[in-house]
Design a protein around this motif. Structure first.
Motif, mmCIF file in Angstrom:
data_model
loop_
_atom_site.group_PDB
_atom_site.id
_atom_site.type_symbol
_atom_site.label_atom_id
_atom_site.label_comp_id
_atom_site.label_asym_id
_atom_site.label_seq_id
_atom_site.Cartn_x
_atom_site.Cartn_y
_atom_site.Cartn_z
ATOM 1 N N GLY A 180 0.822 -1.214 0.000
ATOM 2 C CA GLY A 180 0.000 0.000 0.000
ATOM 3 C C GLY A 180 0.851 1.257 0.000
ATOM 4 O O GLY A 180 0.547 2.236 -0.690
ATOM 5 N N LEU A 181 1.920 1.222 0.772
ATOM 6 C CA LEU A 181 2.832 2.357 0.808
ATOM 7 C C LEU A 181 3.465 2.576 -0.564
ATOM 8 O O LEU A 181 3.565 3.713 -1.049
ATOM 9 N N VAL A 196 3.561 5.408 -5.910
ATOM 10 C CA VAL A 196 3.420 5.339 -7.367
ATOM 11 C C VAL A 196 2.376 6.339 -7.857
ATOM 12 O O VAL A 196 2.570 7.013 -8.867
ATOM 13 N N PHE A 197 1.262 6.452 -7.127
ATOM 14 C CA PHE A 197 0.187 7.338 -7.561
ATOM 15 C C PHE A 197 0.344 8.770 -7.062
ATOM 16 O O PHE A 197 -0.529 9.599 -7.256
ATOM 17 N N GLY A 198 1.462 9.052 -6.406
ATOM 18 C CA GLY A 198 1.760 10.423 -6.011
ATOM 19 C C GLY A 198 1.064 10.904 -4.761
ATOM 20 O O GLY A 198 1.056 12.100 -4.481
ATOM 21 N N LEU A 199 0.481 9.995 -3.977
ATOM 22 C CA LEU A 199 -0.167 10.414 -2.736
ATOM 23 C C LEU A 199 0.866 10.763 -1.669
ATOM 24 O O LEU A 199 0.603 11.584 -0.798
ATOM 25 N N TRP A 204 8.280 9.688 -2.908
ATOM 26 C CA TRP A 204 9.129 8.509 -2.735
ATOM 27 C C TRP A 204 10.009 8.584 -1.494
ATOM 28 O O TRP A 204 10.102 7.603 -0.743
ATOM 29 N N PRO A 205 10.652 9.727 -1.225
ATOM 30 C CA PRO A 205 11.488 9.766 -0.009
ATOM 31 C C PRO A 205 10.681 9.557 1.270
ATOM 32 O O PRO A 205 11.141 8.915 2.204
ATOM 33 N N VAL A 206 9.475 10.096 1.293
ATOM 34 C CA VAL A 206 8.616 9.928 2.473
ATOM 35 C C VAL A 206 8.230 8.460 2.628
ATOM 36 O O VAL A 206 8.280 7.906 3.731
ATOM 37 N N ALA A 207 7.864 7.813 1.538
ATOM 38 C CA ALA A 207 7.518 6.389 1.586
ATOM 39 C C ALA A 207 8.715 5.565 2.050
ATOM 40 O O ALA A 207 8.571 4.638 2.852
#
Length: 70
Positions: free
Chosen positions: A29-30, A35-38, A41-44
């Motif tokens: 989910g993360l 991928v969908f920009g919610l 990437w660095p935060v994920a």
């Protein structure tokens, strides 16, 4: 018959390395959110890394508690 035995042996050898379903859903989910920009990437990445560190610490403290006669 031999192929079935090989597949069964492969599943048994890989299963311990796989994440439990709940963790797999979390990390999946993360990844999808990134991928969908919610989330960026660095935060994920930081969230995933922090979760892995926290889990390792929890497992380590539980192992110590079991080892002390508890």
């Amino acid at each position: 018959m031999s192929t079935e035995n090989n597949v069964g042996a492969a599943v048994k050898s890989v299963r311990p390395a796989l994440l439990p379903p709940g963790e797999l859903a979390y990390y999946g989910g993360l990844g999808l959110m990134a991928v969908f920009g919610l989330v960026e990437w660095p935060v994920a990445g930081v969230l995933a890394f922090g979760t892995m560190i926290a889990r390792a610490g929890r497992e380590s403290s539980q192992a110590r508690a079991r080892g002390s006669g508890g």
